[in-house]
Design an enzyme around this catalytic site. Structure first.
Site, PDB file in Angstrom:
ATOM      1  N   ARG A 104      -4.911   2.398   7.074  1.00  0.00           N
ATOM      2  CA  ARG A 104      -6.195   2.578   6.372  1.00  0.00           C
ATOM      3  C   ARG A 104      -7.170   3.149   7.392  1.00  0.00           C
ATOM      4  O   ARG A 104      -7.458   2.502   8.411  1.00  0.00           O
ATOM      5  CB  ARG A 104      -6.695   1.239   5.827  1.00  0.00           C
ATOM      6  CG  ARG A 104      -8.144   1.288   5.399  1.00  0.00           C
ATOM      7  CD  ARG A 104      -8.546   0.108   4.557  1.00  0.00           C
ATOM      8  NE  ARG A 104      -7.953   0.194   3.241  1.00  0.00           N
ATOM      9  CZ  ARG A 104      -8.294  -0.581   2.211  1.00  0.00           C
ATOM     10  NH1 ARG A 104      -9.213  -1.506   2.361  1.00  0.00           N
ATOM     11  NH2 ARG A 104      -7.725  -0.426   1.039  1.00  0.00           N
ATOM     12  N   HIS A 131      -6.801   7.409  -2.022  1.00  0.00           N
ATOM     13  CA  HIS A 131      -6.279   6.038  -2.066  1.00  0.00           C
ATOM     14  C   HIS A 131      -5.040   6.019  -2.970  1.00  0.00           C
ATOM     15  O   HIS A 131      -5.057   5.423  -4.065  1.00  0.00           O
ATOM     16  CB  HIS A 131      -7.370   5.096  -2.591  1.00  0.00           C
ATOM     17  CG  HIS A 131      -7.121   3.641  -2.300  1.00  0.00           C
ATOM     18  ND1 HIS A 131      -6.019   3.196  -1.585  1.00  0.00           N
ATOM     19  CD2 HIS A 131      -7.826   2.520  -2.640  1.00  0.00           C
ATOM     20  CE1 HIS A 131      -6.070   1.877  -1.498  1.00  0.00           C
ATOM     21  NE2 HIS A 131      -7.149   1.439  -2.127  1.00  0.00           N
ATOM     22  N   GLN A 134      -3.399   2.652  -4.465  1.00  0.00           N
ATOM     23  CA  GLN A 134      -4.188   2.037  -5.535  1.00  0.00           C
ATOM     24  C   GLN A 134      -3.780   2.630  -6.883  1.00  0.00           C
ATOM     25  O   GLN A 134      -3.554   1.909  -7.857  1.00  0.00           O
ATOM     26  CB  GLN A 134      -5.687   2.297  -5.278  1.00  0.00           C
ATOM     27  CG  GLN A 134      -6.589   1.775  -6.376  1.00  0.00           C
ATOM     28  CD  GLN A 134      -6.551   0.257  -6.476  1.00  0.00           C
ATOM     29  OE1 GLN A 134      -6.716  -0.425  -5.478  1.00  0.00           O
ATOM     30  NE2 GLN A 134      -6.340  -0.281  -7.662  1.00  0.00           N
ATOM     31  N   ASP A 222     -15.496   2.102  -9.699  1.00  0.00           N
ATOM     32  CA  ASP A 222     -15.341   1.674  -8.302  1.00  0.00           C
ATOM     33  C   ASP A 222     -16.755   1.556  -7.735  1.00  0.00           C
ATOM     34  O   ASP A 222     -17.716   2.052  -8.349  1.00  0.00           O
ATOM     35  CB  ASP A 222     -14.509   2.736  -7.542  1.00  0.00           C
ATOM     36  CG  ASP A 222     -14.264   2.388  -6.081  1.00  0.00           C
ATOM     37  OD1 ASP A 222     -14.447   1.208  -5.697  1.00  0.00           O
ATOM     38  OD2 ASP A 222     -13.899   3.295  -5.304  1.00  0.00           O
ATOM     39  N   CYS A 262     -10.765  -0.978  -9.096  1.00  0.00           N
ATOM     40  CA  CYS A 262      -9.807  -1.194  -7.998  1.00  0.00           C
ATOM     41  C   CYS A 262     -10.160  -2.433  -7.176  1.00  0.00           C
ATOM     42  O   CYS A 262      -9.307  -2.952  -6.467  1.00  0.00           O
ATOM     43  CB  CYS A 262      -9.773   0.039  -7.112  1.00  0.00           C
ATOM     44  SG  CYS A 262     -11.396   0.483  -6.458  1.00  0.00           S
ATOM     45  N   ARG A 290      -0.587  -3.745  -7.299  1.00  0.00           N
ATOM     46  CA  ARG A 290      -0.555  -3.070  -5.992  1.00  0.00           C
ATOM     47  C   ARG A 290       0.704  -3.479  -5.243  1.00  0.00           C
ATOM     48  O   ARG A 290       1.402  -2.663  -4.647  1.00  0.00           O
ATOM     49  CB  ARG A 290      -1.783  -3.471  -5.149  1.00  0.00           C
ATOM     50  CG  ARG A 290      -3.109  -2.885  -5.593  1.00  0.00           C
ATOM     51  CD  ARG A 290      -3.187  -1.399  -5.309  1.00  0.00           C
ATOM     52  NE  ARG A 290      -2.976  -1.093  -3.907  1.00  0.00           N
ATOM     53  CZ  ARG A 290      -3.913  -1.166  -2.947  1.00  0.00           C
ATOM     54  NH1 ARG A 290      -5.141  -1.498  -3.271  1.00  0.00           N
ATOM     55  NH2 ARG A 290      -3.627  -0.854  -1.695  1.00  0.00           N
TER      56      ARG A 290
HETATM   57  N1   CP Z   1      -8.484  -2.032  -3.808  1.00  0.00           N
HETATM   58  C1   CP Z   1      -8.284  -2.194  -2.486  1.00  0.00           C
HETATM   59  O1   CP Z   1      -7.751  -1.307  -1.788  1.00  0.00           O
HETATM   60  O2   CP Z   1      -8.696  -3.383  -1.989  1.00  0.00           O
HETATM   61  P1   CP Z   1      -8.853  -3.785  -0.454  1.00  0.00           P
HETATM   62  O3   CP Z   1      -9.936  -2.911   0.112  1.00  0.00           O
HETATM   63  O4   CP Z   1      -9.214  -5.224  -0.477  1.00  0.00           O
HETATM   64  O5   CP Z   1      -7.552  -3.520   0.235  1.00  0.00           O
HETATM   65  N1  NVA Z   2     -14.000   3.602  -2.690  1.00  0.00           N
HETATM   66  C1  NVA Z   2     -13.817   2.308  -2.073  1.00  0.00           C
HETATM   67  C2  NVA Z   2     -12.479   1.743  -2.430  1.00  0.00           C
HETATM   68  C3  NVA Z   2     -12.198   0.381  -1.898  1.00  0.00           C
HETATM   69  C4  NVA Z   2     -10.832  -0.100  -2.223  1.00  0.00           C
HETATM   70  C5  NVA Z   2     -13.969   2.425  -0.573  1.00  0.00           C
HETATM   71  O1  NVA Z   2     -13.473   3.401  -0.002  1.00  0.00           O
HETATM   72  O2  NVA Z   2     -14.610   1.568   0.017  1.00  0.00           O
END
Ligand code: CP
Ligand code: NVA
Length: 303
Positions: A104, A131, A134, A222, A262, A290
C-alpha cells in the site's frame, strides 16, 4: 493465470476477473465448510504499508494463515520505503526471502517499480491512483447479491479517486455501466475514463447526484478526503456538500439497489449512518469479501 502481478484491473481480461471471482467463491464455500488448506505451507507474503489499514492488512494476513502460509507486516516505520533505501533494492532483497509482496503506497509509480524489480508476484493494496483488490471484493459481493454483473448500473457518488478509478476499470471489464456524480473539478482521471471507453466500456460523468442515482442498481461511495490529502479536507467538505448518500437518494435508485462503501466511512459526510444500515447495505459483505477475493488472487499468483 499468466499474470505475474496485480497492479491495475485494466491489465486483466474479463476471463481473468471471472477466474478470480470463481476461485474466491469456491475458497469461501470451502472455508465455511471447514476445509483446511495447506497450499502455502512454507510460503510467506511481505505486506508493505506506507499508509494505515484495517481491512487490507487483516484480510491479507488472515488469508495467508487460512491457506497455510505466513504474512509479515512491514509498517511505515519498519522499512521506510523509498527513504531508507530504494524501491528497487527493497524489491530485489524481498524477492530473495518471500514468495509474494503486497504493498500500500502513496505514489502509484512505487508499486509499478516494486513489480518491475521484484521477481515474485506484487499485489497493489492501494495506491493514490488505484485500489484493485477492493473492487475484486466488491464485484464478488455484487455477483453474490445480484446473481450477475453484466448490464448492472453502478453509480458512484463522490470523489474521482483511487476507488472510483478501479471501479471504472473493474465494472467496464465485466460489462457493468459506471456512472459518477462529483463536483466539477473532482472528476476521475481522464486517461482512465478514455481507456475504458476505448474498450467499449460505459462511463458517464455527471455533476448531479440525484440524476446519477436515478434507477441505479448500486449506489457506491467513499470518503471525500483520501489518505494523504488531509490538507484538502476543509475545501473538500465544502465542495462535496450535497453529495451524501442518504435515504432520500436511495429512494431514487432501483427498488432493490445495493448501498456500498469500501470503508472506512465518515458518517454524516459521504454517507449517513442510517443509509449505511439500510436494507440494501452491503458494506460489511464487501469488507468480508476482501479476504475471499484476495485469497483467490494469492492462490492464482503464488501457487
Ligand atoms: N477498504 C480498505 O482498503 O480498508 P483499509 O484502508 O482499512 O485497508
Ligand atoms: N480513497 C480512500 C480509500 C480507503 C480504503 C483512500 O485512499 O484513503
Amino acid at each position: 493465470m499468466n499474470l505475474k502481478d496485480i497492479i491495475s484491473l485494466a491489465s486483466l481480461s474479463t476471463a481473468e476477473i471471472y477466474e478470480i471471482l470463481e476461485t474466491a467463491r469456491n475458497l469461501k464455500l470451502e472455508l465455511n465448510a471447514g476445509v483446511k488448506h495447506k497450499m502455502f505451507y512454507g510460503k510467506t507474503l511481505a505486506m508493505i504499508f506506507q499508509k494505515p489499514s484495517l481491512r487490507t492488512r487483516v484480510s491479507f494476513e488472515t488469508g495467508m494463515t487460512q491457506l497455510g502460509g505466513h504474512a509479515i507486516y512491514l509498517g511505515p516505520e519498519d522499512i521506510k520505503l523509498g527513504k531508507r533505501e530504494t524501491t528497487e533494492d527493497i524489491a530485489i532483497v524481498l524477492s530473495g526471502y518471500v514468495d509474494g509482496i503486497m504493498a500500500r503506497v502513496f505514489e502509484h509509480q512505487t508499486i509499478v517499480d516494486l513489480a518491475k524489480y521484484a521477481s515474485v508476484p506484487v499485489i497493489n493494496g492501494l495506491s493514490d491512483l488505484l485500489h484493485p483488490c477492493q473492487i475484486l471484493g466488491d464485484l464478488l459481493t455484487i455477483w453474490e447479491k445480484k446473481g450477475e454483473l453484466s448490464g448492472l448500473t453502478l453509480t458512484f457518488i463522490g470523489d474521482g479517486n483511487n476507488v472510483a478509478h478501479s471501479l471504472i476499470n473493474g465494472c467496464t471489464k465485466v460489462g457493468m455501466k459506471f456512472r459518477i456524480a462529483c463536483p466539477a473539478g473532482y472528476e476521475p482521471d481522464e486517461a482512465i475514463v478514455e481507456a475504458a471507453r476505448q474498450e467499449g466500456g460505459s462511463v458517464e460523468l455527471l455533476h448531479n447526484p440525484r440524476e446519477a442515482a436515478s434507477r441505479a442498481d448500486i449506489l457506491y461511495t467513499d470518503v471525500w478526503t483520501s489518505m494523504g490529502q488531509e490538507t484538502q479536507a476543509e475545501e473538500k467538505k465544502h465542495a462535496f456538500t450535497g453529495f451524501t448518500i442518504d435515504e432520500a437518494l436511495i429512494k431514487l435508485a432501483s427498488e432493490d439497489a445495493l448501498v456500498m462503501h469500501c470503508l472506512p466511512a465518515h458518517y454524516g459526510e459521504e454517507i449517513t449512518y442510517e443509509a449505511s444500515r439500510s436494507s440494501g447495505s452491503a458494506i460489511f459483505d464487501q469488507a468480508e469479501n476482501r479476504m475471499h477475493a484476495q485469497k483467490a488472487v494469492l492462490a492464482l499468483l503464488m501457487s
